[in-house]
Motif scaffolding. Structure first.
Motif, PDB file in Angstrom:
ATOM      1  N   GLY A 124      94.920  83.241  62.350  1.00 19.40           N
ATOM      2  CA  GLY A 124      93.923  84.035  63.212  1.00 19.40           C
ATOM      3  C   GLY A 124      93.359  85.503  62.762  1.00 19.40           C
ATOM      4  O   GLY A 124      92.826  86.067  63.371  1.00 19.40           O
ATOM      5  N   GLY A 172      92.303  86.599  66.649  1.00 20.62           N
ATOM      6  CA  GLY A 172      93.269  86.034  67.661  1.00 20.62           C
ATOM      7  C   GLY A 172      93.257  84.442  67.858  1.00 20.62           C
ATOM      8  O   GLY A 172      93.723  84.194  68.690  1.00 20.62           O
ATOM      9  N   GLU A 173      92.389  83.861  67.142  1.00 17.44           N
ATOM     10  CA  GLU A 173      92.283  82.534  67.159  1.00 17.44           C
ATOM     11  C   GLU A 173      92.491  81.978  65.744  1.00 17.44           C
ATOM     12  O   GLU A 173      91.824  82.240  64.733  1.00 17.44           O
ATOM     13  CB  GLU A 173      91.159  82.119  67.704  1.00 17.44           C
ATOM     14  N   SER A 174      93.467  80.669  65.602  1.00 17.25           N
ATOM     15  CA  SER A 174      93.462  80.145  64.341  1.00 17.25           C
ATOM     16  C   SER A 174      92.111  79.636  63.550  1.00 17.25           C
ATOM     17  O   SER A 174      91.515  79.088  64.131  1.00 17.25           O
ATOM     18  CB  SER A 174      94.207  78.951  64.316  1.00 17.25           C
ATOM     19  N   SER A 186      87.012  79.015  64.839  1.00 15.11           N
ATOM     20  CA  SER A 186      87.993  78.763  65.156  1.00 15.11           C
ATOM     21  C   SER A 186      88.266  77.592  65.628  1.00 15.11           C
ATOM     22  O   SER A 186      87.427  76.666  65.936  1.00 15.11           O
ATOM     23  CB  SER A 186      88.485  79.780  66.387  1.00 15.11           C
ATOM     24  N   GLN A 187      89.611  77.129  65.572  1.00 15.04           N
ATOM     25  CA  GLN A 187      90.033  75.815  66.415  1.00 15.04           C
ATOM     26  C   GLN A 187      89.818  75.737  67.686  1.00 15.04           C
ATOM     27  O   GLN A 187      89.638  74.742  68.311  1.00 15.04           O
ATOM     28  CB  GLN A 187      91.622  75.794  65.850  1.00 15.04           C
ATOM     29  N   SER A 188      89.640  77.106  68.408  1.00 17.44           N
ATOM     30  CA  SER A 188      89.120  77.047  69.802  1.00 17.44           C
ATOM     31  C   SER A 188      87.855  77.283  69.962  1.00 17.44           C
ATOM     32  O   SER A 188      87.507  77.869  71.120  1.00 17.44           O
ATOM     33  CB  SER A 188      90.097  78.281  70.365  1.00 17.44           C
ATOM     34  N   ASP A 189      86.934  76.642  69.311  1.00 17.14           N
ATOM     35  CA  ASP A 189      85.444  76.638  69.676  1.00 17.14           C
ATOM     36  C   ASP A 189      84.776  78.112  69.632  1.00 17.14           C
ATOM     37  O   ASP A 189      84.009  78.401  70.655  1.00 17.14           O
ATOM     38  CB  ASP A 189      85.253  75.846  70.960  1.00 17.14           C
ATOM     39  N   THR A 190      85.132  78.917  68.824  1.00 16.83           N
ATOM     40  CA  THR A 190      84.667  80.196  68.967  1.00 16.83           C
ATOM     41  C   THR A 190      84.110  80.541  67.606  1.00 16.83           C
ATOM     42  O   THR A 190      84.675  80.322  66.668  1.00 16.83           O
ATOM     43  CB  THR A 190      85.603  81.385  69.327  1.00 16.83           C
ATOM     44  N   GLN A 238      80.047  87.255  68.747  1.00 18.22           N
ATOM     45  CA  GLN A 238      80.747  86.071  68.687  1.00 18.22           C
ATOM     46  C   GLN A 238      80.080  85.156  69.593  1.00 18.22           C
ATOM     47  O   GLN A 238      79.370  85.562  70.555  1.00 18.22           O
ATOM     48  CB  GLN A 238      82.141  86.103  68.955  1.00 18.22           C
ATOM     49  N   ARG A 276      81.028  81.440  72.007  1.00 16.47           N
ATOM     50  CA  ARG A 276      82.263  80.565  72.489  1.00 16.47           C
ATOM     51  C   ARG A 276      81.707  79.433  73.266  1.00 16.47           C
ATOM     52  O   ARG A 276      80.799  79.804  74.265  1.00 16.47           O
ATOM     53  CB  ARG A 276      83.204  81.351  73.028  1.00 16.47           C
ATOM     54  N   ASP A 327      83.494  76.355  75.820  1.00 18.71           N
ATOM     55  CA  ASP A 327      84.918  75.909  76.475  1.00 18.71           C
ATOM     56  C   ASP A 327      85.084  74.522  75.680  1.00 18.71           C
ATOM     57  O   ASP A 327      84.209  73.689  75.934  1.00 18.71           O
ATOM     58  CB  ASP A 327      84.867  75.873  77.972  1.00 18.71           C
TER      59      ASP A 327
END
Length: 387
Positions: free
Chosen positions: A126, A145-147, A163-167, A181, A183, A185
């Motif tokens: 992250g 804070g996100e991979s 990121s892997q979390s769609d950001t 940034q 993002r 969901d």
């Protein structure tokens, strides 16, 4: 034995001209990195191995090692930047020796970017690292804070990484200070592992997300210029993970894993055409042609109409992001690297240096840098297709 290995340090690779997998057979060069299984030069040699470096050899009892981070190249210091599954960043010189290394606590999801003497590293922990390319010293770090899952993109003084979390994060290239940034969901169902590397063109960043949307963002502040749903309804495998590509006509191409390839007007997102072939995970535009790789196939289309020109079936194999080198399409398919004639879709060479290849090679003229799944970095001299 050592002298014997050194005498084989440079060996020729190539294969007889033939088809692959879908009905024909190709001569496959499957070799141990240190001891080539065949010293016979095939009739249609298209590349040679200049040098190799063992960076992260498989550990004892390690099952199916896999390297996913594409190498990068620093033209100023003349070394290759390789990120491996053991969490190390290494700079490898033209003699195959490691010049410096830097360790992170987690394996990588994507390769680095080198720009103006700085190596931008997307950490699986992250953290976005900015390293001095000459020494490996840390210039700055940004904790997302996100991979992080994409090769960083440097444009207009910003570094963009998803990121892997769609950001999608944008930080200042000079000091790593957060700029903006964006993002979305993630959907509630199953998604494909990975993320869309942003494409920057004329002040706009185009990027896809796992909810099936592609979005055009202002590079200045991250505000959305337009967004378009490509995957329709549902909860499974809606991902738009391909890096968008744009051609000379200003048409934007992006793929939904569920619903196929879309050609869009870059300014508005209006659709020009769509294919019905799902499972596409990467795109590459070249002149009037658009190449698509993904589950079980590699395809070539006419960019202006979407008409299929040829398709190379891969059986149960998946094709990862291809690149061009000396007039050939180089396609990693995990068990090997295919050298494909882009005019016909015919595989001319299938090369497996041991444990296969997943990461997209880096091309610099006739030199191609390949990171194999067993953690060896290769420097190839590519001659191209003869005949």
């Amino acid at each position: 034995m050592k002298e014997r290995l050194l005498s084989w340090k440079r060996w020729l690779g190539g294969a007889a001209v033939a088809g692959l997998l879908g009905g024909c057979s190709t001569t496959s060069l499957a070799t141990n990195p240190e001891l080539p299984r065949s010293r016979t030069q095939p009739s249609a040699s298209v590349f040679s191995v200049n040098w190799w470096a063992p960076l992260a050899p498989p550990a004892r009892l390690e099952y199916a090692p896999r390297e996913v981070a594409s190498p990068a190249y620093d033209p100023d210091n003349k070394h290759v930047i390789a990120l491996t599954r053991d969490g190390f960043v290494r700079a490898v010189g033209s003699d195959g020796k490691v010049k410096w290394s830097f360790h992170t606590p987690v394996r990588f999801n994507a390769g680095a970017r080198v720009s103006d003497g700085v190596v931008y590293v997307p950490g699986g922990d992250g953290v976005l690292y900015a390293l001095d390319s000459a020494t490996g010293d840390v210039k700055w770090k940004y904790s997302a804070g996100e991979s992080l899952a994409t090769v960083p993109v440097v444009a207009d003084g910003l570094v963009l990484v998803a990121s892997q979390s769609d950001t999608l994060f944008a930080v200042k290239a000079a000091d790593g200070v957060w700029a903006w940034q964006y993002r979305r969901d993630p959907p509630p169902g199953f998604t494909i592992r990975g993320a869309s590397t942003p494409l920057v063109h004329e002040g706009t960043a185009y990027v896809g997300f796992s909810d099936g949307f592609v979005v055009a963002l202002s590079l200045a502040d991250g505000s959305a210029t337009w967004e378009k749903a490509l995957s329709g309804t549902g909860t499974e495998f809606l991902d738009v993970d391909t890096q968008p590509v744009i051609n000379e006509a200003g048409h934007l191409f992006v793929a939904s894993y569920k619903n196929g390839i879309y050609a869009l007007e870059a300014d508005t997102g209006d659709m020009l055409w769509n294919t019905a072939v799902g499972g596409v995970t990467s795109l590459l535009a070249r002149g009037q042609m658009l190449f698509a790789a993904g589950d079980g196939r590699v395809d070539a289309y006419l960019a202006d109409s979407g008409r299929l020109l040829w398709s190379l079936p891969l059986g149960e194999r998946a094709a990862f992001a291809p690149v061009f080198a000396q007039g050939m399409l180089l396609v990693p398919i995990q068990r090997s690297l295919l050298f494909v004639d882009p005019r016909t879709g015919r595989s001319r060479v299938s090369w497996n240096p041991g444990s296969g290849i997943t990461a997209t090679p880096f091309v610099r003229g006739n030199q191609v840098y390949v990171l194999s799944n067993n953690g060896f970095l290769y420097a190839l001299d590519v001659n191209g297709i003869r005949g």
